[in-house]
Design a protein around this motif. Structure first.
Motif, PDB file in Angstrom:
ATOM      1  N   MET A   1       0.839  -1.201   0.000  1.00  0.00           N
ATOM      2  CA  MET A   1       0.000   0.000   0.000  1.00  0.00           C
ATOM      3  C   MET A   1       0.869   1.243   0.000  1.00  0.00           C
ATOM      4  SD  MET A   1      -3.044  -0.670   2.726  1.00  0.00           S
ATOM      5  CE  MET A   1      -1.979  -1.364   3.985  1.00  0.00           C
ATOM      6  N   LYS A   2       0.372   2.255  -0.678  1.00  0.00           N
ATOM      7  CA  LYS A   2       1.039   3.550  -0.604  1.00  0.00           C
ATOM      8  C   LYS A   2       0.060   4.659  -0.987  1.00  0.00           C
ATOM      9  CE  LYS A   2       2.983   3.825  -5.291  1.00  0.00           C
ATOM     10  NZ  LYS A   2       4.225   4.039  -6.067  1.00  0.00           N
ATOM     11  N   ILE A   3       0.365   5.862  -0.556  1.00  0.00           N
ATOM     12  CA  ILE A   3      -0.454   7.012  -0.905  1.00  0.00           C
ATOM     13  C   ILE A   3      -0.083   7.467  -2.310  1.00  0.00           C
ATOM     14  CG2 ILE A   3      -0.965   9.428  -0.369  1.00  0.00           C
ATOM     15  CD1 ILE A   3      -0.381   8.779   2.572  1.00  0.00           C
ATOM     16  N   TYR A   4      -1.084   7.531  -3.189  1.00  0.00           N
ATOM     17  CA  TYR A   4      -0.852   8.095  -4.517  1.00  0.00           C
ATOM     18  C   TYR A   4      -1.098   9.600  -4.499  1.00  0.00           C
ATOM     19  CZ  TYR A   4      -0.950   8.805  -9.535  1.00  0.00           C
ATOM     20  OH  TYR A   4      -0.673   9.264 -10.795  1.00  0.00           O
ATOM     21  N   SER A   5      -2.129  10.020  -3.746  1.00  0.00           N
ATOM     22  CA  SER A   5      -2.420  11.450  -3.619  1.00  0.00           C
ATOM     23  C   SER A   5      -3.101  11.697  -2.283  1.00  0.00           C
ATOM     24  CB  SER A   5      -3.316  11.920  -4.767  1.00  0.00           C
ATOM     25  OG  SER A   5      -3.537  13.320  -4.716  1.00  0.00           O
ATOM     26  N   LEU A   6      -2.694  12.761  -1.589  1.00  0.00           N
ATOM     27  CA  LEU A   6      -3.255  13.176  -0.306  1.00  0.00           C
ATOM     28  C   LEU A   6      -4.043  14.453  -0.559  1.00  0.00           C
ATOM     29  CD1 LEU A   6      -3.308  12.903   2.846  1.00  0.00           C
ATOM     30  CD2 LEU A   6      -1.198  14.249   2.865  1.00  0.00           C
ATOM     31  N   ASN A   7      -5.353  14.459  -0.210  1.00  0.00           N
ATOM     32  CA  ASN A   7      -6.234  15.517  -0.698  1.00  0.00           C
ATOM     33  C   ASN A   7      -7.141  16.093   0.385  1.00  0.00           C
ATOM     34  OD1 ASN A   7      -5.493  14.424  -3.471  1.00  0.00           O
ATOM     35  ND2 ASN A   7      -6.758  12.734  -2.719  1.00  0.00           N
ATOM     36  N   VAL A   8      -7.318  17.408   0.375  1.00  0.00           N
ATOM     37  CA  VAL A   8      -8.252  18.063   1.286  1.00  0.00           C
ATOM     38  C   VAL A   8      -8.983  19.177   0.540  1.00  0.00           C
ATOM     39  CG1 VAL A   8      -6.869  17.568   3.341  1.00  0.00           C
ATOM     40  CG2 VAL A   8      -6.550  19.730   2.134  1.00  0.00           C
ATOM     41  N   GLY A   9     -10.132  19.573   1.100  1.00  0.00           N
ATOM     42  CA  GLY A   9     -10.883  20.670   0.495  1.00  0.00           C
ATOM     43  C   GLY A   9     -12.101  21.016   1.319  1.00  0.00           C
ATOM     44  N   LEU A  10     -12.474  22.290   1.304  1.00  0.00           N
ATOM     45  CA  LEU A  10     -13.659  22.754   2.015  1.00  0.00           C
ATOM     46  C   LEU A  10     -14.848  22.822   1.064  1.00  0.00           C
ATOM     47  CD1 LEU A  10     -12.000  25.597   4.108  1.00  0.00           C
ATOM     48  CD2 LEU A  10     -12.716  23.333   4.917  1.00  0.00           C
ATOM     49  N   LYS A 149      -5.789   7.330  15.982  1.00  0.00           N
ATOM     50  CA  LYS A 149      -4.646   8.094  16.494  1.00  0.00           C
ATOM     51  C   LYS A 149      -4.411   9.300  15.598  1.00  0.00           C
ATOM     52  CE  LYS A 149       0.346   7.776  17.309  1.00  0.00           C
ATOM     53  NZ  LYS A 149       1.566   6.944  17.081  1.00  0.00           N
ATOM     54  N   GLU A 150      -4.404  10.474  16.199  1.00  0.00           N
ATOM     55  CA  GLU A 150      -4.168  11.694  15.445  1.00  0.00           C
ATOM     56  C   GLU A 150      -2.681  11.832  15.098  1.00  0.00           C
ATOM     57  OE1 GLU A 150      -5.657  14.712  18.090  1.00  0.00           O
ATOM     58  OE2 GLU A 150      -7.689  14.558  17.261  1.00  0.00           O
ATOM     59  N   GLY A 151      -2.418  12.604  14.055  1.00  0.00           N
ATOM     60  CA  GLY A 151      -1.029  12.838  13.680  1.00  0.00           C
ATOM     61  C   GLY A 151      -0.905  13.415  12.293  1.00  0.00           C
ATOM     62  N   THR A 152       0.297  13.810  11.952  1.00  0.00           N
ATOM     63  CA  THR A 152       0.560  14.383  10.630  1.00  0.00           C
ATOM     64  C   THR A 152       0.725  13.287   9.582  1.00  0.00           C
ATOM     65  OG1 THR A 152       1.620  16.336  11.584  1.00  0.00           O
ATOM     66  CG2 THR A 152       2.156  15.817   9.290  1.00  0.00           C
ATOM     67  N   VAL A 153       0.109  13.509   8.437  1.00  0.00           N
ATOM     68  CA  VAL A 153       0.230  12.605   7.298  1.00  0.00           C
ATOM     69  C   VAL A 153       0.838  13.396   6.142  1.00  0.00           C
ATOM     70  CG1 VAL A 153      -0.999  11.130   5.653  1.00  0.00           C
ATOM     71  CG2 VAL A 153      -1.782  11.275   8.031  1.00  0.00           C
ATOM     72  N   THR A 154       1.821  12.815   5.472  1.00  0.00           N
ATOM     73  CA  THR A 154       2.414  13.459   4.310  1.00  0.00           C
ATOM     74  C   THR A 154       2.154  12.609   3.071  1.00  0.00           C
ATOM     75  OG1 THR A 154       4.593  12.390   4.297  1.00  0.00           O
ATOM     76  CG2 THR A 154       4.277  14.224   5.843  1.00  0.00           C
ATOM     77  N   GLU A 155       2.385  13.201   1.912  1.00  0.00           N
ATOM     78  CA  GLU A 155       2.160  12.467   0.671  1.00  0.00           C
ATOM     79  C   GLU A 155       3.111  11.279   0.529  1.00  0.00           C
ATOM     80  OE1 GLU A 155       2.882  15.092  -2.598  1.00  0.00           O
ATOM     81  OE2 GLU A 155       4.742  15.884  -1.721  1.00  0.00           O
ATOM     82  N   ASN A 156       4.185  11.282   1.299  1.00  0.00           N
ATOM     83  CA  ASN A 156       5.153  10.180   1.252  1.00  0.00           C
ATOM     84  C   ASN A 156       5.111   9.290   2.492  1.00  0.00           C
ATOM     85  OD1 ASN A 156       6.304  11.025  -1.288  1.00  0.00           O
ATOM     86  ND2 ASN A 156       7.322  12.692  -0.172  1.00  0.00           N
ATOM     87  N   SER A 157       4.106   9.477   3.341  1.00  0.00           N
ATOM     88  CA  SER A 157       4.009   8.671   4.556  1.00  0.00           C
ATOM     89  C   SER A 157       3.867   7.189   4.220  1.00  0.00           C
ATOM     90  CB  SER A 157       2.801   9.099   5.397  1.00  0.00           C
ATOM     91  OG  SER A 157       3.011  10.340   6.024  1.00  0.00           O
ATOM     92  N   PRO A 158       4.563   6.322   4.953  1.00  0.00           N
ATOM     93  CA  PRO A 158       4.361   4.877   4.758  1.00  0.00           C
ATOM     94  C   PRO A 158       2.967   4.475   5.196  1.00  0.00           C
ATOM     95  CG  PRO A 158       5.725   5.295   6.690  1.00  0.00           C
ATOM     96  CD  PRO A 158       5.549   6.621   6.007  1.00  0.00           C
TER      97      PRO A 158
END
Length: 212
Positions: A1-10, A149-158
């Motif tokens: 598994m891996k992140i292809y795109s990390l996305n947010v929006g209002l 669990k809260e925390g920071t997620v990046t586009e390259n996070s495992p």
């Protein structure tokens, strides 16, 4: 598994070629890094809080591999994210993801709660009539998760599958029960009994059982 795109929006107004206009959080943009709180990613929200969002649906995933089929269907390349997902995830489709799965993503951890129930906003945003029906028919809905669990997620996070229930039910199977196999009492009862299932979906399945 891996992140292809990390996305947010209002939430904002989205429209189609027919002039239909709705307010929705489906239009999201890729980001490099964002904090994931209990109620979802910072800078992300939904417009229809009665049917979307909440702790059991704090994070929306959509498998990256499905995009090839949708691109062929609409005869153009859809912009990612086309389904309002927070995480476009590679190598973890509905046929493999299970209700109750605990996934570690960067500093955060989430738990899959149920498959997404698509709506017509998919059609309006992508300007394709009947697309959300195809999503239902194929079972390629994506899925939701609650935040453990809260925390920071990046586009390259495992991304790691940290835990799975012994009697796991795939999102694909749950989707099939909800949309097409609505009189399968033993399997509906099994789904309802999963403690990790989203409460809204549990309620919907109980209604189906009451009709049998």
């Amino acid at each position: 598994m891996k992140i292809y795109s990390l996305n947010v929006g209002l939430p904002q107004l989205v429209s189609n070629q027919k002039g239909q206009v709705v307010k929705s959080g489906i239009r999201k943009k890729p980001v490099a890094s964002v904090f994931l709180a209990k109620n979802g990613f910072q800078g992300d929200d939904v417009a229809d809080k009665a049917n979307h969002g909440g702790d059991d649906r704090a994070v929306c995933f959509y498998p990256y591999e499905h995009y090839e089929e949708w691109n062929d269907l609409v005869e153009r390349e859809l912009s990612i994210p086309a389904f309002g997902e927070n995480i476009t995830i590679a190598h973890f489709p509905e046929t493999e993801a299970c209700v109750g799965d605990v996934i570690e993503i960067g500093e955060a951890a989430v738990q899959i709660t149920h498959g997404r129930i698509p709506c017509a906003k998919i059609d309006i945003f992508n300007r394709v009539n009947g697309m959300f029906y195809k999503v239902i028919q194929t079972g390629k809905t994506g899925y939701f998760a609650r935040v453990l669990k809260e925390g920071t997620v990046t586009e390259n996070s495992p991304v790691k599958l940290a835990d799975r229930l012994e009697s796991a039910m795939t999102v694909a199977h749950l989707n099939h029960l909800f949309f097409f196999d609505r009189t399968n009492k033993p399997e509906l009862e099994r789904a309802v009994s999963i403690p990790e299932l989203a409460e809204d979906m549990r309620s919907r399945l109980k209604q189906l059982l009451d009709k049998i």
